[in-house]
Design a protein around this motif. Structure first.
Motif, PDB file in Angstrom:
ATOM      1  N   ASP A   1       7.112  16.646  21.610  1.00  0.00           N
ATOM      2  CA  ASP A   1       7.171  16.124  20.312  1.00  0.00           C
ATOM      3  C   ASP A   1       6.901  17.105  19.325  1.00  0.00           C
ATOM      4  OD1 ASP A   1       4.560  17.001  20.698  1.00  0.00           O
ATOM      5  OD2 ASP A   1       3.803  14.817  20.848  1.00  0.00           O
ATOM      6  N   LYS A   2       6.989  16.810  18.216  1.00  0.00           N
ATOM      7  CA  LYS A   2       6.808  17.749  17.100  1.00  0.00           C
ATOM      8  C   LYS A   2       5.683  18.728  17.070  1.00  0.00           C
ATOM      9  CE  LYS A   2       9.427  15.072  13.449  1.00  0.00           C
ATOM     10  NZ  LYS A   2       9.324  14.450  12.310  1.00  0.00           N
ATOM     11  N   ASP A   3       4.558  18.178  17.722  1.00  0.00           N
ATOM     12  CA  ASP A   3       3.273  18.746  17.853  1.00  0.00           C
ATOM     13  C   ASP A   3       3.561  19.948  19.005  1.00  0.00           C
ATOM     14  OD1 ASP A   3       1.850  17.759  15.701  1.00  0.00           O
ATOM     15  OD2 ASP A   3       0.592  16.304  17.047  1.00  0.00           O
ATOM     16  N   SER A   4       3.981  19.674  19.947  1.00  0.00           N
ATOM     17  CA  SER A   4       4.363  20.567  21.107  1.00  0.00           C
ATOM     18  C   SER A   4       5.209  21.589  20.770  1.00  0.00           C
ATOM     19  CB  SER A   4       5.136  19.922  22.262  1.00  0.00           C
ATOM     20  OG  SER A   4       4.261  18.628  22.633  1.00  0.00           O
ATOM     21  N   VAL A   5       6.328  21.340  19.947  1.00  0.00           N
ATOM     22  CA  VAL A   5       7.304  22.559  19.312  1.00  0.00           C
ATOM     23  C   VAL A   5       6.423  23.331  18.578  1.00  0.00           C
ATOM     24  CG1 VAL A   5       9.241  22.712  17.812  1.00  0.00           C
ATOM     25  CG2 VAL A   5       9.304  20.935  19.647  1.00  0.00           C
ATOM     26  N   ALA A   6       5.834  22.713  17.703  1.00  0.00           N
ATOM     27  CA  ALA A   6       4.849  23.643  16.680  1.00  0.00           C
ATOM     28  C   ALA A   6       3.723  24.631  17.348  1.00  0.00           C
ATOM     29  CB  ALA A   6       4.254  22.680  15.658  1.00  0.00           C
ATOM     30  N   ILE A   7       3.333  24.072  18.483  1.00  0.00           N
ATOM     31  CA  ILE A   7       2.239  24.707  19.122  1.00  0.00           C
ATOM     32  C   ILE A   7       2.966  25.910  19.850  1.00  0.00           C
ATOM     33  CG2 ILE A   7       0.557  24.826  21.014  1.00  0.00           C
ATOM     34  CD1 ILE A   7      -0.247  21.728  19.760  1.00  0.00           C
ATOM     35  N   VAL A   8       4.269  25.521  20.307  1.00  0.00           N
ATOM     36  CA  VAL A   8       4.822  26.663  21.032  1.00  0.00           C
ATOM     37  C   VAL A   8       5.221  27.704  20.270  1.00  0.00           C
ATOM     38  CG1 VAL A   8       7.007  27.090  22.411  1.00  0.00           C
ATOM     39  CG2 VAL A   8       5.819  25.035  23.067  1.00  0.00           C
ATOM     40  N   LYS A   9       5.667  27.487  19.032  1.00  0.00           N
ATOM     41  CA  LYS A   9       6.215  28.390  18.031  1.00  0.00           C
ATOM     42  C   LYS A   9       4.783  29.321  17.789  1.00  0.00           C
ATOM     43  CE  LYS A   9       9.717  25.957  15.756  1.00  0.00           C
ATOM     44  NZ  LYS A   9      10.402  25.312  14.367  1.00  0.00           N
ATOM     45  N   SER A  10       3.640  28.555  17.367  1.00  0.00           N
ATOM     46  CA  SER A  10       2.637  29.286  16.675  1.00  0.00           C
ATOM     47  C   SER A  10       1.862  30.174  18.171  1.00  0.00           C
ATOM     48  CB  SER A  10       1.478  28.403  16.201  1.00  0.00           C
ATOM     49  OG  SER A  10       1.123  27.439  17.025  1.00  0.00           O
ATOM     50  N   SER A  11       2.247  29.887  19.230  1.00  0.00           N
ATOM     51  CA  SER A  11       1.489  30.358  20.146  1.00  0.00           C
ATOM     52  C   SER A  11       2.097  31.680  20.714  1.00  0.00           C
ATOM     53  CB  SER A  11       1.385  29.727  21.634  1.00  0.00           C
ATOM     54  OG  SER A  11       0.722  28.210  21.272  1.00  0.00           O
ATOM     55  N   GLY A  12       3.113  32.157  20.179  1.00  0.00           N
ATOM     56  CA  GLY A  12       3.689  33.424  20.335  1.00  0.00           C
ATOM     57  C   GLY A  12       5.203  33.429  21.318  1.00  0.00           C
ATOM     58  N   TYR A  13       5.341  32.374  21.838  1.00  0.00           N
ATOM     59  CA  TYR A  13       6.969  32.073  22.596  1.00  0.00           C
ATOM     60  C   TYR A  13       7.896  32.328  21.593  1.00  0.00           C
ATOM     61  CZ  TYR A  13       4.023  29.569  26.104  1.00  0.00           C
ATOM     62  OH  TYR A  13       3.091  29.395  27.098  1.00  0.00           O
ATOM     63  N   THR A  14       8.998  32.741  22.099  1.00  0.00           N
ATOM     64  CA  THR A  14      10.238  32.977  21.391  1.00  0.00           C
ATOM     65  C   THR A  14      11.233  31.829  21.707  1.00  0.00           C
ATOM     66  OG1 THR A  14      11.407  34.454  22.764  1.00  0.00           O
ATOM     67  CG2 THR A  14       9.933  35.476  21.277  1.00  0.00           C
ATOM     68  N   ASN A  15      10.817  31.196  22.607  1.00  0.00           N
ATOM     69  CA  ASN A  15      12.096  30.106  22.995  1.00  0.00           C
ATOM     70  C   ASN A  15      11.321  29.121  24.003  1.00  0.00           C
ATOM     71  OD1 ASN A  15      13.048  30.716  25.885  1.00  0.00           O
ATOM     72  ND2 ASN A  15      12.537  32.565  24.926  1.00  0.00           N
ATOM     73  N   ALA A  16      12.146  27.682  23.935  1.00  0.00           N
ATOM     74  CA  ALA A  16      11.681  26.732  24.870  1.00  0.00           C
ATOM     75  C   ALA A  16      12.842  25.869  24.883  1.00  0.00           C
ATOM     76  CB  ALA A  16      10.626  25.844  24.205  1.00  0.00           C
ATOM     77  N   THR A  17      12.947  25.548  26.540  1.00  0.00           N
ATOM     78  CA  THR A  17      13.978  24.846  26.902  1.00  0.00           C
ATOM     79  C   THR A  17      13.373  23.366  27.124  1.00  0.00           C
ATOM     80  OG1 THR A  17      13.655  25.344  29.407  1.00  0.00           O
ATOM     81  CG2 THR A  17      15.141  26.661  27.990  1.00  0.00           C
ATOM     82  N   THR A  18      14.580  22.422  26.943  1.00  0.00           N
ATOM     83  CA  THR A  18      14.350  20.804  27.209  1.00  0.00           C
ATOM     84  C   THR A  18      15.180  20.514  28.496  1.00  0.00           C
ATOM     85  OG1 THR A  18      16.229  20.145  25.523  1.00  0.00           O
ATOM     86  CG2 THR A  18      14.066  20.715  24.839  1.00  0.00           C
ATOM     87  N   THR A  19      15.452  19.246  28.478  1.00  0.00           N
ATOM     88  CA  THR A  19      16.143  18.538  29.583  1.00  0.00           C
ATOM     89  C   THR A  19      17.489  17.961  28.720  1.00  0.00           C
ATOM     90  OG1 THR A  19      14.874  16.540  29.712  1.00  0.00           O
ATOM     91  CG2 THR A  19      14.631  18.450  31.347  1.00  0.00           C
ATOM     92  N   VAL A  20      17.489  18.221  27.493  1.00  0.00           N
ATOM     93  CA  VAL A  20      18.794  17.509  26.806  1.00  0.00           C
ATOM     94  C   VAL A  20      20.055  17.962  27.341  1.00  0.00           C
ATOM     95  CG1 VAL A  20      19.899  17.512  24.505  1.00  0.00           C
ATOM     96  CG2 VAL A  20      17.234  17.343  24.672  1.00  0.00           C
TER      97      VAL A  20
END
Length: 270
Positions: free
Chosen positions: A213-232
């Motif tokens: 969800d939006k919160d998950s994406v925001a936390i991934v960004k703020s945690s220092g990751y540079t990317n994240a994959t989905t199953t889209v």
């Protein structure tokens, strides 16, 4: 005669629905991010639905050979997102969860054909309740019985220069169901443990089950990751998707090389 025509029409319709050969090809300027789980010879006799997650080693080798012969260049996910200009025919092989056969079966073939990969590990993968059947929303005894990557095996793969290790959370959780504090713990602590265990920088993340969800994406960004994959389902078109919602094409163990080639050309699962 009429029955033969009916059978041929039925076969044509089945073939078209199964392989979607009629779809328009998507340009190779858009990188293909492929999603695997297991590279396994073992297929449970009960025709488990999880067999789609088990690609046989011989089939995986055929796929790598086709990619090599057709001029595809492999990257890890963190390498890909750092590129200012992504070359045509770029491919990223990703593996979710951290199964031992990623080392015993996939890794030798990746070395043989000089392909890179990103493997997303569940930190608490040795506990017998980490894997959940998302359809039934309960623990999967079948997946929990699979052997998982050891830390030593992971270190060997990292040392090869071909493998990037990313996070798949501590416990393979459904992130949208968690409160913000627990989401942060799953995302931040898993990154921290990977970096401390293997003396590397953990840049890549995969949302368990593809749920976010939006919160998950925001936390991934703020945690220092540079990317994240989905199953889209689709290719990575930077005009449509951010680096934190990267789509992937699932490679199924129930389909052969022809289906794989179509997925590469069409840029989607079906």
């Amino acid at each position: 005669m009429i029955y033969a025509v009916i059978i041929l029409v039925a076969i044509f319709i089945f073939f078209s629905l199964r392989f979607s050969w009629w779809r328009k090809n998507i340009s190779y300027v858009y990188p293909r991010v492929l999603m695997y789980h297991m590279i396994s010879q073992h297929l449970p006799k009960n025709q488990s639905k999880f067999n789609r997650l088990r690609v046989r080693p011989k089939e995986f080798e055929k796929q790598l050979i086709w990619l090599k012969q057709n001029g595809f260049k492999s990257f890890t996910l963190s390498e890909l997102v750092r590129l200012e200009n992504i070359p045509e025919k770029s491919v990223v092989l990703t593996f979710d969860d951290g199964y031992e056969d990623n080392f015993t079966n996939a890794f030798p073939l990746l070395k043989k054909y000089d392909f890179k990969a990103t493997i997303y590990i569940v930190l608490n993968r040795f506990e017998n309740n980490w894997a959940t059947d998302k359809d039934l929303d309960k623990a999967s005894s079948e997946l929990n019985s699979e052997k998982m990557l050891s830390d030593e095996q992971i270190k060997i793969m990292i040392e090869s220069g071909l493998i990037e290790i990313g996070s798949h959370t501590l416990d393979h959780v459904n992130l949208p169901k968690l409160n913000k504090e627990e989401k942060e713990r799953q995302l931040i602590e898993s990154k921290k443990q990977i970096e401390e265990k293997f003396d590397i920088k953990c840049d890549s993340f995969a949302y368990p089950f593809g749920f976010y969800d939006k919160d998950s994406v925001a936390i991934v960004k703020s945690s220092g990751y540079t990317n994240a994959t989905t199953t889209v389902n689709g290719v990575f078109d930077k005009n449509k998707y951010s680096n934190f919602e990267i789509p992937r094409i699932m490679v199924s163990g129930r389909q052969g090389l022809y289906s794989f080639i179509l997925k590469m050309k069409k840029g989607r699962n079906r």
